[in-house]
Design an enzyme around this catalytic site. Structure first.
Site, mmCIF file in Angstrom:
data_model
loop_
_atom_site.group_PDB
_atom_site.id
_atom_site.type_symbol
_atom_site.label_atom_id
_atom_site.label_comp_id
_atom_site.label_asym_id
_atom_site.label_seq_id
_atom_site.Cartn_x
_atom_site.Cartn_y
_atom_site.Cartn_z
ATOM 1 N N GLU A 169 0.803 -1.054 0.080
ATOM 2 C CA GLU A 169 0.128 -0.075 0.119
ATOM 3 C C GLU A 169 0.987 1.316 -0.255
ATOM 4 O O GLU A 169 1.440 1.794 0.867
ATOM 5 C CB GLU A 169 -0.840 -0.055 1.186
ATOM 6 C CG GLU A 169 -1.805 -1.280 1.310
ATOM 7 C CD GLU A 169 -3.180 -1.024 0.086
ATOM 8 O OE1 GLU A 169 -3.158 0.036 -0.272
ATOM 9 O OE2 GLU A 169 -3.460 -2.375 -0.097
ATOM 10 N N CYS B 213 -2.523 9.097 2.296
ATOM 11 C CA CYS B 213 -2.122 8.634 1.179
ATOM 12 C C CYS B 213 -3.260 8.875 -0.051
ATOM 13 O O CYS B 213 -3.055 9.101 -1.131
ATOM 14 C CB CYS B 213 -1.971 7.278 1.104
ATOM 15 S SG CYS B 213 -3.223 6.234 1.676
#
Ligand code: NAP
Length: 639
Positions: free
Chosen positions: A319, A353
């Site tokens: 990720e 993010c």
């Protein structure tokens, strides 16, 4: 192949602990709760009113390996990013401690994988309950170590706990498959089995949720974990260990008698300083006892870990970073778009993010959007210490992060961007930066192709849909993307064309435990959360089964005996049921002919050779009569 070997070779007796003072406990029944030593002295300090009154049991500073709290030879300081005050000294684990943690996790795996899905589910559920019970304290730890406003920290603890709840439910929904093969009497059974030990490396921006999003899925699948949290935020990871061992049960005497806790060695935490991160990361990611690497963090670090994974061919979940575009088309509702922009850009002071990194606004709506966005920022954003009531924008994680935002603003302004609001460091301290809005931004500016991770919103004006999509898709990463439009045809078109893993359509907040989280391109590999998340920790294995009594007519008891018998056993009796009487006929006829031939040869030795030849041909003829066509076909195929 490698994983199969490890599964077979699981043997607790061959793995002695190398960790000083750590004797791993035998786990006869698979479920042994961790020992409960008295909590060590808590050394956390922090903002007045912040950590004061927090349960000392939650403020752990040692590593947590094999169910025990263990100091390391060295320690490193953790600071409150708002005030710069030292919060405490935490065990600085090295390669030795990392290897010991892997061995503890591997040993625990050998019994944890045998624990029934229902039991794993109920333990994860208890862990969830304990998180909820302690949510206020856990939230305060997040604010203390990451600077995140307390309200958002509360939100993160709920989000984090929901992953445990979700995967406690998913643990019982791991199903296999039955495949109908071309052969009529054969089936393939597909099983899903836990991969093994997972090395889990997490960032500071979600000190709790990035752990449970991985660990919930891993434990539900039957894997065990070694967690290396970020240097800046180890306390949340250690507090999770405290909670999962049920130390806090005295808060609820009703649970005290029955609670088991997650078994020793299933969840291990090895905090370390940034100085040690490289070698500790390499130690856990290259260890042959580790079967999976699950990482959340920057794309740069992700690539290093992918190299480690490649050398030992491990499964990975990555990720990584994003560069989320936020597109506002002419047909959008301005108020709705501004509300979405505020939520997606300024959550955690721009340090997520999936935070919007660049705003692409169509010419017709551009001025109205920029004006309303600037007003909303001035009205709703308040910079301050995360513990203060009303703070929406806390500090950035460290001064390096502030320097990055400052550099991007200066670069943009030097190339012609205009500051609408903000634009400089905040007077509150070295880690604070003003929420900033820039317009007249162009694609040659740093802020449009480098992840900002701070409170900066740069606006690019565009003319056509094709132009916006081309700008958005120019990035080499693709995590999240957002757009605002009220044109149904455009909504379908753009949602399908954006090269990202997650799209918010007229919505600025997209994260939810029920939905698959992850990116495309250099934003990563794999998905977390959702019904797909658990697959990241499962291997597929199939059994090819042949029946000795005919698949179609199998009773249920026959089926279960087939499932438990080995493929080899099944294969050795591969005739169909219809051929069994014929085989008996073949055996009787053969015996009679042999007796006849032997008696003839005894009576007349001269004719014995002729007689034996004749018997051979007769046996071959009988065999061709009694063997079924399917059986013959199969013999041919297998030869
Ligand atoms: P980072 O520098 O990559 O650090 C992440 C973790 O990796 C930390 O625990 C870090 O330890 C560790 N690490 C650093 N170098 C390592 C190495 N050579 N070997 C092993 N471990 C190493 O990322 P960050 O700055 O903390 O986090 C921000 C980034 O994470 C952003 O790019 C953001 O987009 C991304 N992120 C992605 C997601 C997602 O779901 N896709 C979610 C959150 C954040 P130290 O702390 O000790 O350096």
């Amino acid at each position: 192949m490698a994983t199969c070997f490890w599964l077979r070779s699981c043997g607790a007796q061959r793995l002695g602990s190398t960790f000083p003072g750590c004797r791993l406990r035998p786990r006869a029944g698979g479920l042994v709760p961790a020992s409960r030593p008295a909590p060590g002295p808590a050394q956390l300090r922090g903002y007045a009113g912040g950590l004061a009154g927090l349960s000392a049991a939650l403020l752990r500073t040692d590593s947590f390996v094999g169910g025990r709290w263990l100091p390391a030879a060295a320690t490193f300081p953790v600071q409150d990013p708002a005030s710069g005050a030292a919060l405490g000294m935490v065990a600085d684990c090295g390669v030795r401690e990392a290897r010991a943690a892997v061995r503890a996790a591997y040993e625990a795996f050998c019994s944890w994988r045998e624990v029934s899905a229902k039991e794993r589910s109920s333990l994860l559920r208890k862990w969830y309950n304990l998180m909820i019970q302690n949510k206020d304290d856990l939230a305060r730890i997040i604010t203390a170590e990451s600077g995140k406003p307390l309200k958002e920290a509360h939100g993160e603890i709920l989000y984090s706990a929901f992953f445990l709840e979700w995967f406690s439910e998913e643990a019982r929904r791991v199903y296999g498959d039955i495949i109908y093969t071309p052969a009529k009497d054969r089936r393939a059974l597909v099983l899903k089995q836990p991969i093994g030990v997972a090395a889990v490396i997490t960032p500071w921006n979600f000190p709790s949720a990035m752990i449970t999003r991985k660990v919930g899925a891993a434990l539900a699948a039957g894997c065990t974990v070694v967690v290396k949290p970020a240097e800046d935020t180890p306390f949340s990871a250690l507090a999770l260990a405290e909670v999962n061992q049920g130390f806090l049960l005295d808060l609820d005497p009703l649970l005290l008698a029955s609670q088991a806790g997650i078994p020793s060695g299933v969840y291990n935490v090895i905090p370390c300083s940034r100085k040690n991160a490289k070698e500790v990361g390499e130690a856990i990611c290259t260890d042959h006892l580790v079967s999976k690497i699950s990482f959340t963090g920057s794309t740069t670090t992700g690539k290093i870990l992918l190299h480690h994974a490649a050398n030992s061919v491990k499964r990975v979940s990555m990720e990584l970073g994003g560069l989320a575009p936020f597109i506002v088309f002419d047909s959008a509702n301005v108020d709705q778009a501004v509300a979405g922009a505020m939520a997606s850009k300024f959550r955690n002071t721009g340090q997520t993010c999936v935070c919007s990194n660049q705003f692409l606004v169509q010419r017709g709506i551009h001025d109205a959007f920029v004006k309303a966005f600037a007003e909303a920022m001035k009205k709703n954003l308040r910079v301050g210490n995360g513990f203060e009531e009303g703070t929406t924008q806390g500090p950035l994680i460290n001064e390096k992060a502030v320097e990055k935002v400052e550099k991007q603003v200066n670069d943009a302004v030097s190339k012609g961007a205009t500051i609408v609001t903000g634009g400089k460091r905040h007077q509150l301290g070295k880690n604070f930066f003003e929420p900033t809005l820039l317009c007249n931004v162009t694609q040659d500016m740093l802020c449009t192709h480098e992840e900002t991770f701070g409170p900066l919103a740069p606006v690019i004006k565009f003319n056509t849909e094709e132009e916006a999509i081309a700008i958005a898709n120019a990035a080499d990463v693709g995590l999240a993307g957002y757009f605002y439009s009220q044109d149904p045809a455009q909504i379908w078109r753009v949602a399908e064309q954006l090269e990202v893993g997650m799209v918010g359509v007229n919505e600025g907040l997209i994260s939810s435990v029920e939905c698959p989280f992850g990116g495309v391109k250099q934003s990563g590999l794999g998905r977390e959360g959702s019904k797909y998340g658990i697959d990241e920790y499962l291997e597929l294995k199939f059994f090819f089964l042949a029946s000795s009594s005919g698949m179609c007519s199998c009773s249920s008891s026959n089926n279960s005996s087939l499932v438990s018998s080995s493929g080899t056993t099944c294969r050795s009796s591969s005739m169909s049921s219809s051929s069994t009487p014929r085989l008996k006929l073949f055996a009787v006829s053969t015996t009679a002919l042999l007796v006849f031939a032997t008696s003839l040869s005894l009576a007349n030795p001269l004719k014995s050779r002729m007689n034996l030849l004749s018997v051979f041909f007769q046996m071959s003829f009988i065999r061709s009569l009694v063997t079924s066509p399917q059986a013959q076909a199969r013999v041919l195929m297998e030869s």
